[in-house]
Design an enzyme around this catalytic site. Sequence first.
Site, PDB file in Angstrom:
ATOM      1  N   TYR A   1     -12.314 -21.870   7.269  1.00 58.31           N
ATOM      2  CA  TYR A   1     -13.029 -20.580   7.242  1.00 58.31           C
ATOM      3  C   TYR A   1     -12.709 -19.781   8.499  1.00 58.31           C
ATOM      4  O   TYR A   1     -12.566 -18.562   8.447  1.00 58.31           O
ATOM      5  CB  TYR A   1     -14.546 -20.798   7.141  1.00 58.31           C
ATOM      6  CG  TYR A   1     -15.276 -19.503   6.913  1.00 58.31           C
ATOM      7  CD1 TYR A   1     -15.524 -19.045   5.622  1.00 58.31           C
ATOM      8  CD2 TYR A   1     -15.679 -18.704   7.989  1.00 58.31           C
ATOM      9  CE1 TYR A   1     -16.151 -17.832   5.410  1.00 58.31           C
ATOM     10  CE2 TYR A   1     -16.303 -17.488   7.787  1.00 58.31           C
ATOM     11  CZ  TYR A   1     -16.544 -17.053   6.498  1.00 58.31           C
ATOM     12  OH  TYR A   1     -17.158 -15.851   6.276  1.00 58.31           O
TER      13      TYR A   1
ATOM     14  N   PHE B   1      -2.378  10.729   0.625  1.00 51.11           N
ATOM     15  CA  PHE B   1      -2.230   9.626  -0.317  1.00 51.11           C
ATOM     16  C   PHE B   1      -3.619   9.367  -0.901  1.00 51.11           C
ATOM     17  O   PHE B   1      -4.622   9.505  -0.201  1.00 51.11           O
ATOM     18  CB  PHE B   1      -1.636   8.362   0.315  1.00 51.11           C
ATOM     19  CG  PHE B   1      -1.378   7.325  -0.737  1.00 51.11           C
ATOM     20  CD1 PHE B   1      -0.373   7.517  -1.670  1.00 51.11           C
ATOM     21  CD2 PHE B   1      -2.189   6.211  -0.870  1.00 51.11           C
ATOM     22  CE1 PHE B   1      -0.166   6.608  -2.702  1.00 51.11           C
ATOM     23  CE2 PHE B   1      -1.986   5.292  -1.894  1.00 51.11           C
ATOM     24  CZ  PHE B   1      -0.973   5.496  -2.815  1.00 51.11           C
ATOM     25  N   THR B   2      -3.645   8.986  -2.169  1.00 47.80           N
ATOM     26  CA  THR B   2      -4.909   8.915  -2.922  1.00 47.80           C
ATOM     27  C   THR B   2      -5.992   8.100  -2.208  1.00 47.80           C
ATOM     28  O   THR B   2      -7.068   8.609  -1.900  1.00 47.80           O
ATOM     29  CB  THR B   2      -4.634   8.310  -4.309  1.00 47.80           C
ATOM     30  OG1 THR B   2      -3.939   7.071  -4.119  1.00 47.80           O
ATOM     31  CG2 THR B   2      -3.788   9.241  -5.160  1.00 47.80           C
TER      32      THR B   2
ATOM     33  N   ASP C   1       0.301   5.005   8.849  1.00 48.21           N
ATOM     34  CA  ASP C   1       0.281   4.215   7.621  1.00 48.21           C
ATOM     35  C   ASP C   1       1.650   3.542   7.590  1.00 48.21           C
ATOM     36  O   ASP C   1       2.668   4.175   7.299  1.00 48.21           O
ATOM     37  CB  ASP C   1       0.073   5.130   6.409  1.00 48.21           C
ATOM     38  CG  ASP C   1       0.019   4.332   5.114  1.00 48.21           C
ATOM     39  OD1 ASP C   1       0.602   3.227   5.064  1.00 48.21           O
ATOM     40  OD2 ASP C   1      -0.589   4.820   4.148  1.00 48.21           O
TER      41      ASP C   1
ATOM     42  N   LYS D   1       3.767  -3.984  -0.032  1.00 52.61           N
ATOM     43  CA  LYS D   1       5.016  -3.225  -0.190  1.00 52.61           C
ATOM     44  C   LYS D   1       6.081  -3.839   0.726  1.00 52.61           C
ATOM     45  O   LYS D   1       6.570  -4.924   0.448  1.00 52.61           O
ATOM     46  CB  LYS D   1       4.763  -1.744   0.125  1.00 52.61           C
ATOM     47  CG  LYS D   1       4.044  -0.985  -0.994  1.00 52.61           C
ATOM     48  CD  LYS D   1       2.584  -1.223  -1.035  1.00 52.61           C
ATOM     49  CE  LYS D   1       1.833  -0.197  -1.844  1.00 52.61           C
ATOM     50  NZ  LYS D   1       0.391  -0.510  -1.908  1.00 52.61           N
TER      51      LYS D   1
ATOM     52  N   ARG E   1       2.366  10.955 -10.982  1.00 51.50           N
ATOM     53  CA  ARG E   1       2.048  11.387  -9.621  1.00 51.50           C
ATOM     54  C   ARG E   1       2.019  12.911  -9.620  1.00 51.50           C
ATOM     55  O   ARG E   1       2.884  13.575  -9.078  1.00 51.50           O
ATOM     56  CB  ARG E   1       3.077  10.881  -8.605  1.00 51.50           C
ATOM     57  CG  ARG E   1       3.161   9.390  -8.466  1.00 51.50           C
ATOM     58  CD  ARG E   1       2.107   8.760  -7.565  1.00 51.50           C
ATOM     59  NE  ARG E   1       0.793   8.649  -8.139  1.00 51.50           N
ATOM     60  CZ  ARG E   1      -0.194   7.936  -7.561  1.00 51.50           C
ATOM     61  NH1 ARG E   1      -0.007   7.310  -6.428  1.00 51.50           N
ATOM     62  NH2 ARG E   1      -1.381   7.876  -8.117  1.00 51.50           N
TER      63      ARG E   1
ATOM     64  N   PHE F   1      -7.022   8.833 -11.885  1.00 50.77           N
ATOM     65  CA  PHE F   1      -5.777   8.481 -12.589  1.00 50.77           C
ATOM     66  C   PHE F   1      -5.709   7.024 -12.999  1.00 50.77           C
ATOM     67  O   PHE F   1      -5.051   6.669 -13.961  1.00 50.77           O
ATOM     68  CB  PHE F   1      -4.576   8.811 -11.686  1.00 50.77           C
ATOM     69  CG  PHE F   1      -4.707   8.161 -10.339  1.00 50.77           C
ATOM     70  CD1 PHE F   1      -5.368   8.813  -9.317  1.00 50.77           C
ATOM     71  CD2 PHE F   1      -4.217   6.890 -10.113  1.00 50.77           C
ATOM     72  CE1 PHE F   1      -5.537   8.198  -8.086  1.00 50.77           C
ATOM     73  CE2 PHE F   1      -4.370   6.271  -8.886  1.00 50.77           C
ATOM     74  CZ  PHE F   1      -5.044   6.930  -7.877  1.00 50.77           C
TER      75      PHE F   1
HETATM   76  C1  P61 Z   1       1.470   2.357  -4.923  1.00 52.82           C
HETATM   77  F1  P61 Z   1      -1.429   4.849  -8.004  1.00 52.82           F
HETATM   78  N1  P61 Z   1       0.187   2.225  -2.943  1.00 52.82           N
HETATM   79  O1  P61 Z   1       2.249   3.127  -4.313  1.00 52.82           O
HETATM   80  P1  P61 Z   1      -3.335  -0.934  -1.338  1.00 52.82           P
HETATM   81  N2  P61 Z   1      -0.851   3.655   1.721  1.00 52.82           N
HETATM   82  C2  P61 Z   1       0.234   3.851   0.970  1.00 52.82           C
HETATM   83  C3  P61 Z   1       0.311   3.270  -0.284  1.00 52.82           C
HETATM   84  O2  P61 Z   1       1.394   3.482  -1.023  1.00 52.82           O
HETATM   85  C4  P61 Z   1      -0.766   2.466  -0.761  1.00 52.82           C
HETATM   86  C5  P61 Z   1      -1.891   2.279   0.082  1.00 52.82           C
HETATM   87  C6  P61 Z   1      -1.900   2.878   1.315  1.00 52.82           C
HETATM   88  C7  P61 Z   1       0.290   1.866  -4.216  1.00 52.82           C
HETATM   89  C8  P61 Z   1      -0.794   1.168  -4.999  1.00 52.82           C
HETATM   90  C9  P61 Z   1      -1.641   2.263  -5.550  1.00 52.82           C
HETATM   91  O3  P61 Z   1      -2.992   6.092  -6.292  1.00 52.82           O
HETATM   92  C10 P61 Z   1      -2.682   4.785  -6.107  1.00 52.82           C
HETATM   93  O4  P61 Z   1      -2.805  -2.231  -0.851  1.00 52.82           O
HETATM   94  C11 P61 Z   1       1.336   4.697   1.491  1.00 52.82           C
HETATM   95  O5  P61 Z   1      -2.880  -0.557  -2.699  1.00 52.82           O
HETATM   96  O6  P61 Z   1      -4.823  -0.855  -1.200  1.00 52.82           O
HETATM   97  C12 P61 Z   1      -0.743   1.907  -2.050  1.00 52.82           C
HETATM   98  O7  P61 Z   1      -2.728   0.131  -0.327  1.00 52.82           O
HETATM   99  C13 P61 Z   1      -3.052   1.468  -0.339  1.00 52.82           C
HETATM  100  C14 P61 Z   1      -1.233   2.951  -6.669  1.00 52.82           C
HETATM  101  C15 P61 Z   1      -2.612   2.831  -4.737  1.00 52.82           C
HETATM  102  C16 P61 Z   1      -1.791   4.183  -6.963  1.00 52.82           C
HETATM  103  C17 P61 Z   1      -3.161   4.086  -5.046  1.00 52.82           C
HETATM  104  O8  P61 Z   1       1.669   1.976  -6.087  1.00 52.82           O
END
Ligand code: P61
Length: 470
Positions: free
Chosen positions: A85, A137-138, A228, A271, A395, A462
Amino acid sequence: MTHLKPETMGQQFGRRSWAEPWKIKMVEPLRMISREERERALVEAGYNTFLLRSDDVYIDLLTDSGTSAMSDRQWAGMMLGDEAYAGSRNFYHLEEAVRHHYGFRHVLPTHQGRGAEHLISQVAIKPGQFVPGNMYFTTTRLHQELAGGHFVDVIIDEAHDPEDLHPFKGDVDLDKLGALIERVGAGQVAYVSLAGTVNMAGGQPVSMANVRAVRDLCARHGIRLFLDATRLVENAFFIQEREAGFADRSIADIVLEFCSYSDGAWMSAKKDNLVNIGGWLAVNDDDQFEELRNLIVVYEGLHTYGGLAGRDMEALAIGIEESVQDDHVRSRIGQVRYLGELLTDWGIPIVQPVGGHAVFLDARRFFPHIPQDEFPAQTLAAELYLDSGIRSMERGIASAGRDAKTGDHNRPKLELTRLTIPRRVYTQAHMDVVAESVKAVHDGRGSTGGLRMTYEPKYLRFFQARFERL
Ligand code: P61
């Protein structure tokens, strides 16, 4: 019948071919269901590719998030999980890897990127403050807003034009940033939120010259700069390729220098960092770290696991080391570019230049007869799935959500459908199949009608929205 002389891709493009710096040890069978079954699956999913079952998908280009293939070393690392833990040895390995490759002093694991975004937003934003960033970013923007912040887009105008060939379309417009600071006062700017590469702009990079200049401007006003770092390794590749003075520097070295201009970073390790789940948050300031380390126990878990298993942290530590290898990054971006070049050659409108993690189809030019309020990019994702079982992601207007004040749709200039390439998963032959499917949909584009939204969730609509054909 005439036979064309077969040529390798390298020959076709007038250069020597490249190949992936790995070979395949384990495979996962793919399945393609019939066109009638896909019709049914799409209606059941409300024309939203997020709501499809992955068993009904042939080539999955929804995202590069958590979909990459781990190496044999990472899988071996999974067996070395220390599931204590507190104080797991895998945490210390992860901490060392982040410190070594990103250069930050304090490291906290999180369950994924948005866990880290949540923590930094809660600690670094006071209600009513502004958060300038290089395009929204979303999840990032939502966490900034939930903390009471107002996001302000300060990216260069070129980023909003899919045809503009600027080599660093992720750059911050220093005049826009300066004007914001002037207007609201430095004390009302929580921090600058800088993403490299910029996902919503098409995976476009930020130059080293730009991050240095942003850093100088921030320093003059006593404003912090947070990164980021989700795809910063890919960003470093573009700096190596395009920016004077970096051709002989390694990707690892460029990443380290880039981070040195910032006060900290959040990371979706799903990523660049080559794991199926995980994230981290890193800062240099001792007091800020103290606050974050306390808050993490409320939302993620103890500061030495942050929502991850020991084995996940081990795979992540190894993934970080693999992710900055020049050969790996070159072949990863080379594959994305290969798909982009095929589509460009066939006159299909995509965001140019091709970015790091995906090829973005320009749905406005693809379906000029479908107005933005009828979701052209969502329509294109649906049509591609119908044609061949390929899954992509909207997107555009659906992703952009609604204006918090007026309640009207945000209408982004970019209306895109993303073909996102997981790392180390698909081959060049898969890219050929994808390109041919996009071409088939493009050839039949005139007869395609748009969509109407029939269900709209409150947050990040979305992901779960439903649509029907008009
Ligand atoms: C993606 F449709 N991205 O691109 P988490 N920052 C950035 C990202 O690209 C990102 C996160 C933070 C995704 C997954 C996803 O609207 C969407 O590990 C530059 O996913 O929490 C994630 O990181 C967040 C798809 C996220 C989406 C949000 O496919």
